[in-house]
Design a protein around this motif. Structure first.
Motif, PDB file in Angstrom:
ATOM      1  N   GLU A 127      40.664  43.400  37.940  1.00 34.82           N
ATOM      2  CA  GLU A 127      40.908  44.847  38.560  1.00 34.82           C
ATOM      3  C   GLU A 127      42.280  45.000  38.324  1.00 34.82           C
ATOM      4  N   ARG A 161      44.927  42.573  37.799  1.00 27.72           N
ATOM      5  CA  ARG A 161      44.886  41.376  38.796  1.00 27.72           C
ATOM      6  C   ARG A 161      43.786  40.623  38.141  1.00 27.72           C
ATOM      7  N   ASP A 198      48.152  37.532  40.236  1.00 26.46           N
ATOM      8  CA  ASP A 198      48.278  38.851  41.258  1.00 26.46           C
ATOM      9  C   ASP A 198      48.926  40.032  40.358  1.00 26.46           C
ATOM     10  N   SER A 256      34.082  48.108  43.063  1.00 19.46           N
ATOM     11  CA  SER A 256      35.202  47.866  44.201  1.00 19.46           C
ATOM     12  C   SER A 256      35.382  46.450  44.556  1.00 19.46           C
ATOM     13  N   PRO A 263      37.100  43.738  47.023  1.00 24.71           N
ATOM     14  CA  PRO A 263      37.989  43.548  48.086  1.00 24.71           C
ATOM     15  C   PRO A 263      39.290  42.816  47.901  1.00 24.71           C
ATOM     16  N   ALA A 264      40.222  43.447  48.469  1.00 21.98           N
ATOM     17  CA  ALA A 264      41.640  42.999  48.237  1.00 21.98           C
ATOM     18  C   ALA A 264      41.896  41.746  48.371  1.00 21.98           C
ATOM     19  N   ASN A 265      41.208  40.948  49.346  1.00 21.44           N
ATOM     20  CA  ASN A 265      41.256  39.462  49.723  1.00 21.44           C
ATOM     21  C   ASN A 265      40.876  38.582  48.458  1.00 21.44           C
ATOM     22  N   THR A 266      40.076  39.438  47.605  1.00 19.54           N
ATOM     23  CA  THR A 266      39.490  38.430  46.339  1.00 19.54           C
ATOM     24  C   THR A 266      40.918  37.847  45.566  1.00 19.54           C
ATOM     25  N   PHE A 267      41.764  38.681  45.761  1.00 25.27           N
ATOM     26  CA  PHE A 267      42.956  38.276  44.887  1.00 25.27           C
ATOM     27  C   PHE A 267      43.922  37.595  45.618  1.00 25.27           C
ATOM     28  N   GLU A 268      43.612  36.812  46.702  1.00 27.52           N
ATOM     29  CA  GLU A 268      44.288  36.018  47.336  1.00 27.52           C
ATOM     30  C   GLU A 268      43.984  34.445  47.391  1.00 27.52           C
TER      31      GLU A 268
END
Length: 303
Positions: free
Chosen positions: A119, A122, A159, A284, A286-291
């Motif tokens: 995405e 990232r 990130d 879409s 989820p943002a926490n996928t990249f953490e």
């Protein structure tokens, strides 16, 4: 006179057995079917929803599953024979059927699932599965002739700001380790070359094309063939190839000569292909996928 003490092991049996087990383990790890995908992935189809993310999930499958099963059964049979000799020498009863495994159980000894998320700039990659540890086979009274399944899991996150985080789980001890790399930006990769006709990705609506063989002096290099997505084989933001199918090099796929001291076991016993089971484009994420997952926070940080 025969030694019948509880700790007796025939040096000859032990030496030959350990050699075969070590060779098997080395081959399996060198040429490394997956836990079944979540219900959400079961449809295995290209989906689209609000967002510009891409998700590709691949599962590793044996090209010759019957040969993998035969190889494990051969290894077990050698252990059964050695254990029967030890049992007779020490005077205890042994029934090999108590350690016999079904074909389905053997198949679950070597599994892998690879999930990639793209995405913007990232990128995240989650790898999980089971590997077989044949080095733990012991033809002794307290030992087992069943190969040990070892769970593995790793997470890698980029990130988009030149920072790379990785976590490697040690699931047997419920711990692991973390890595953090800063200023780790790399130049975007070149768009993969594609050759031949489009290939339908089984179980999805996507298509891909195989990368051509790389030849040097008329000889094909031993590189794993990849089938990259159409119409865009490269993710623009991350500069990474979008791989739907990945095979092992051809020279391994044709290596049918039995390994030393074995009859059923050869390199084809370990040949696998990664097959896409989910391809989602324009979705879409989820943002926490990249953490890194929260459960890795306690892992010691290594450099």
């Amino acid at each position: 006179m025969t030694n019948t003490s509880p700790n007796f092991r025939s040096p000859l049996i032990k030496g030959h057995w350990c050699t075969r087990a070590a060779a098997f383990t080395a081959a399996l790890f060198l040429f490394a079917c997956s836990p079944k995908a979540d219900t959400a992935l079961a449809n295995m189809q290209t989906t689209s929803s609000a967002g510009d993310g891409i998700v590709i999930v691949r599962e590793k499958r044996h090209d010759y599953p019957e040969k993998f099963v035969a190889a494990v059964k051969e290894l077990q049979s050698r252990c059964f024979e050695a254990k029967a000799v030890v049992a007779q020498a020490q005077g205890w009863a042994y029934d090999p059927s108590s350690e016999t495994m079904t074909d389905a159980e053997i198949a679950q000894l070597d599994t892998e699932r690879i999930a990639e998320y793209f995405e913007g700039k990232r990128y995240a990659k989650l790898v999980s599965g089971v590997r077989m540890d044949a080095s733990k086979l012991e033809p002794t009274r307290d030992g087992s002739c069943k190969p040990l399944p070892v769970l593995f899991k790793s997470v890698e996150v980029h990130d988009g700001k030149c920072n790379v985080s990785r976590a490697f789980y040690d699931q047997a001890s419920s711990t692991g380790r973390r890595e953090l790399l800063k200023d780790a930006c790399t130049s975007p990769g070149k768009t993969p070359a594609q050759d031949g006709d489009p290939v339908s990705v089984p179980g999805t609506t996507a298509q891909c094309k195989w990368t051509p063989k790389l030849m040097v002096g008329g000889v094909a290099l031993p590189i794993a063939p990849e089938c990259t997505l159409l119409p865009l084989p490269l993710h623009t933001g991350t500069g990474r190839p979008l791989v739907a199918i990945r095979k092992m090099p051809e020279h391994l796929r044709t290596a049918a000569t039995p390994l030393p001291g074995m009859q059923a076991m050869n390199m084809q016993s370990f040949v696998t292909t990664e097959h896409a089971v989910q391809i989602s484009v324009g979705t879409s994420i989820p943002a926490n996928t990249f953490e890194l997952p929260a459960d890795t926070a306690s892992f010691p940080l290594t450099h």
